[in-house]
Every structure is written in C-alpha cells, then in structure tokens.
Design a protein around this motif. Sequence first.
Motif, PDB file in Angstrom:
ATOM      1  N   VAL A  30      11.166  53.093  16.192  1.00 21.31           N
ATOM      2  CA  VAL A  30      10.942  52.448  14.847  1.00 21.31           C
ATOM      3  C   VAL A  30      10.039  51.617  14.898  1.00 21.31           C
ATOM      4  O   VAL A  30       9.421  51.335  13.772  1.00 21.31           O
ATOM      5  N   THR A  31      10.123  50.499  15.699  1.00 17.38           N
ATOM      6  CA  THR A  31       9.018  49.360  15.884  1.00 17.38           C
ATOM      7  C   THR A  31       7.719  50.121  15.934  1.00 17.38           C
ATOM      8  O   THR A  31       6.601  49.534  15.199  1.00 17.38           O
ATOM      9  N   ASP A  32       7.450  50.967  16.664  1.00 14.94           N
ATOM     10  CA  ASP A  32       5.911  51.458  16.871  1.00 14.94           C
ATOM     11  C   ASP A  32       5.440  52.117  15.566  1.00 14.94           C
ATOM     12  O   ASP A  32       4.430  51.833  15.218  1.00 14.94           O
ATOM     13  N   GLU A  33       6.385  52.805  14.888  1.00 15.01           N
ATOM     14  CA  GLU A  33       5.962  53.542  13.488  1.00 15.01           C
ATOM     15  C   GLU A  33       5.970  52.305  12.395  1.00 15.01           C
ATOM     16  O   GLU A  33       4.753  52.462  11.804  1.00 15.01           O
ATOM     17  N   LEU A  34       6.668  51.203  12.338  1.00 16.63           N
ATOM     18  CA  LEU A  34       6.461  50.278  11.167  1.00 16.63           C
ATOM     19  C   LEU A  34       5.410  49.579  11.698  1.00 16.63           C
ATOM     20  O   LEU A  34       4.532  49.250  10.800  1.00 16.63           O
ATOM     21  N   SER A  35       4.927  49.122  13.113  1.00 16.31           N
ATOM     22  CA  SER A  35       3.880  48.297  13.461  1.00 16.31           C
ATOM     23  C   SER A  35       2.417  49.011  13.132  1.00 16.31           C
ATOM     24  O   SER A  35       1.576  48.411  12.876  1.00 16.31           O
ATOM     25  N   ALA A  36       2.575  50.309  12.768  1.00 17.09           N
ATOM     26  CA  ALA A  36       1.263  51.058  12.721  1.00 17.09           C
ATOM     27  C   ALA A  36       0.925  50.889  11.008  1.00 17.09           C
ATOM     28  O   ALA A  36      -0.076  51.379  11.059  1.00 17.09           O
ATOM     29  N   LEU A  37       1.788  50.588  10.314  1.00 16.22           N
ATOM     30  CA  LEU A  37       1.210  50.442   8.907  1.00 16.22           C
ATOM     31  C   LEU A  37       0.491  49.175   8.754  1.00 16.22           C
ATOM     32  O   LEU A  37       0.718  48.087   9.235  1.00 16.22           O
ATOM     33  N   ASP A  38      -0.334  49.476   7.732  1.00 16.70           N
ATOM     34  CA  ASP A  38      -1.218  48.420   7.399  1.00 16.70           C
ATOM     35  C   ASP A  38      -0.552  47.036   7.025  1.00 16.70           C
ATOM     36  O   ASP A  38       0.124  46.999   6.074  1.00 16.70           O
ATOM     37  N   GLY A  39      -1.140  46.277   7.575  1.00 14.62           N
ATOM     38  CA  GLY A  39      -0.639  44.686   7.067  1.00 14.62           C
ATOM     39  C   GLY A  39       0.675  44.209   7.918  1.00 14.62           C
ATOM     40  O   GLY A  39       0.966  43.026   7.941  1.00 14.62           O
ATOM     41  N   VAL A  40       1.189  45.161   8.810  1.00 11.22           N
ATOM     42  CA  VAL A  40       2.349  44.660   9.302  1.00 11.22           C
ATOM     43  C   VAL A  40       2.124  43.813  10.759  1.00 11.22           C
ATOM     44  O   VAL A  40       1.335  44.103  11.526  1.00 11.22           O
ATOM     45  N   VAL A  57      10.787  43.199   8.856  1.00  9.62           N
ATOM     46  CA  VAL A  57       9.457  43.351   8.830  1.00  9.62           C
ATOM     47  C   VAL A  57       8.615  42.242   8.596  1.00  9.62           C
ATOM     48  O   VAL A  57       8.772  41.864   7.433  1.00  9.62           O
ATOM     49  N   ALA A  58       7.744  41.609   9.134  1.00  7.70           N
ATOM     50  CA  ALA A  58       6.731  40.676   8.863  1.00  7.70           C
ATOM     51  C   ALA A  58       5.464  41.310   8.598  1.00  7.70           C
ATOM     52  O   ALA A  58       5.066  41.860   9.224  1.00  7.70           O
ATOM     53  N   ALA A  59       5.200  40.997   7.292  1.00 13.75           N
ATOM     54  CA  ALA A  59       3.539  41.727   6.977  1.00 13.75           C
ATOM     55  C   ALA A  59       2.842  40.916   5.964  1.00 13.75           C
ATOM     56  O   ALA A  59       3.401  39.886   5.143  1.00 13.75           O
ATOM     57  N   GLN A  60       1.704  41.191   5.733  1.00  9.05           N
ATOM     58  CA  GLN A  60       0.650  40.529   5.029  1.00  9.05           C
ATOM     59  C   GLN A  60       0.824  40.915   3.424  1.00  9.05           C
ATOM     60  O   GLN A  60       0.435  40.474   2.644  1.00  9.05           O
ATOM     61  N   ARG A  61       1.602  41.871   3.173  1.00  7.74           N
ATOM     62  CA  ARG A  61       1.822  42.579   2.165  1.00  7.74           C
ATOM     63  C   ARG A  61       3.288  43.275   2.090  1.00  7.74           C
ATOM     64  O   ARG A  61       3.934  43.649   3.063  1.00  7.74           O
ATOM     65  N   PRO A  62       3.782  43.248   0.784  1.00  7.41           N
ATOM     66  CA  PRO A  62       5.280  43.970   0.798  1.00  7.41           C
ATOM     67  C   PRO A  62       5.066  45.458   0.937  1.00  7.41           C
ATOM     68  O   PRO A  62       4.136  46.319   0.622  1.00  7.41           O
ATOM     69  N   THR A  64       6.382  49.370   0.965  1.00  7.87           N
ATOM     70  CA  THR A  64       7.004  50.291  -0.085  1.00  7.87           C
ATOM     71  C   THR A  64       8.064  51.063   0.454  1.00  7.87           C
ATOM     72  O   THR A  64       8.377  51.329   1.759  1.00  7.87           O
ATOM     73  N   THR A  65       9.184  51.353  -0.427  1.00  7.68           N
ATOM     74  CA  THR A  65      10.288  52.197   0.100  1.00  7.68           C
ATOM     75  C   THR A  65       9.852  53.323   0.775  1.00  7.68           C
ATOM     76  O   THR A  65      10.139  53.683   1.765  1.00  7.68           O
ATOM     77  N   ASP A  66       8.685  54.094   0.263  1.00  9.04           N
ATOM     78  CA  ASP A  66       8.195  55.200   0.805  1.00  9.04           C
ATOM     79  C   ASP A  66       7.587  55.038   1.919  1.00  9.04           C
ATOM     80  O   ASP A  66       7.863  55.949   2.934  1.00  9.04           O
ATOM     81  N   GLU A  67       7.028  54.007   2.174  1.00 11.88           N
ATOM     82  CA  GLU A  67       6.272  53.786   3.447  1.00 11.88           C
ATOM     83  C   GLU A  67       7.532  53.465   4.754  1.00 11.88           C
ATOM     84  O   GLU A  67       7.341  54.174   5.867  1.00 11.88           O
ATOM     85  N   VAL A  68       8.477  52.936   4.372  1.00  9.58           N
ATOM     86  CA  VAL A  68       9.549  52.507   5.355  1.00  9.58           C
ATOM     87  C   VAL A  68      10.203  54.118   5.559  1.00  9.58           C
ATOM     88  O   VAL A  68      10.649  54.144   6.851  1.00  9.58           O
ATOM     89  N   VAL A  69      10.599  54.768   4.603  1.00 10.85           N
ATOM     90  CA  VAL A  69      11.384  55.810   4.920  1.00 10.85           C
ATOM     91  C   VAL A  69      10.554  56.868   5.635  1.00 10.85           C
ATOM     92  O   VAL A  69      11.017  57.606   6.465  1.00 10.85           O
ATOM     93  N   ALA A  70       9.091  57.065   5.548  1.00 10.02           N
ATOM     94  CA  ALA A  70       8.259  57.807   6.113  1.00 10.02           C
ATOM     95  C   ALA A  70       7.947  57.326   7.641  1.00 10.02           C
ATOM     96  O   ALA A  70       8.129  58.159   8.594  1.00 10.02           O
ATOM     97  N   ALA A  71       8.039  56.060   7.754  1.00  8.80           N
ATOM     98  CA  ALA A  71       8.168  55.685   9.112  1.00  8.80           C
ATOM     99  C   ALA A  71       9.295  55.922  10.032  1.00  8.80           C
ATOM    100  O   ALA A  71       9.336  56.237  11.059  1.00  8.80           O
ATOM    101  N   LEU A  72      10.409  55.704   9.292  1.00 10.20           N
ATOM    102  CA  LEU A  72      11.684  56.035  10.037  1.00 10.20           C
ATOM    103  C   LEU A  72      11.857  57.372  10.200  1.00 10.20           C
ATOM    104  O   LEU A  72      12.394  57.951  11.367  1.00 10.20           O
TER     105      LEU A  72
END
Length: 83
Positions: A30-40, A57-62, A64-72
């Motif tokens: 899960v960390t790998d997938e979320l870390s790959a998102l822009d701004g994380v 998740v610490a990120a430069q931007r909020p 979205t739920t869709d991004e987190v669902v897709a990463a999971l």
Amino acid sequence: MTTDDTSNTAPSTQTFRATGLTCGHCAHAVTDELSALDGVDGVEIEVVSGGESVVRVAAQRPLTTDEVVAALAEAGDYTLVGA
C-alpha cells in the motif's frame, strides 16, 4: 528588492482507514502505491489485522477518494472504509 517565489505550501496529512491489511507486506504494498501518487511525500501505516488499519498520507495536495481507492486496489485486496 526581490522575493523568493518558492511555494509556501507545507505538506498536509490525511488519515484514511482501510481493511484487508494483515502484515508488514500488506503495508509495504500500500505504501508503494500511495507513494507513487503525484505530490505524496510520505506514508505511514498502522496495521490492524482483522480490523481497520490507519493510513496516514503526507502530501503537497489533498488526495481524492478515487485516488486512494485505486491505489488500494492496485496494491491488493484492500478496501477504503467509508468509500
């Protein structure tokens, strides 16, 4: 006089709850997938086997739920609570 035009945006932390995580391997996926998102900038997970794991998740931007669902989903059979 010149001004520094760098961004003053500090990372913000969002907290999510997810089910299906049972071990460190799950947390790593899960960390790998979320870390790959822009701004994380960082991911911290407290695994609660058989319950709701806490995902911060610490990120430069909020995110979205869709991004987190897709990463999971990409990481494995993990479900965002409340999505």
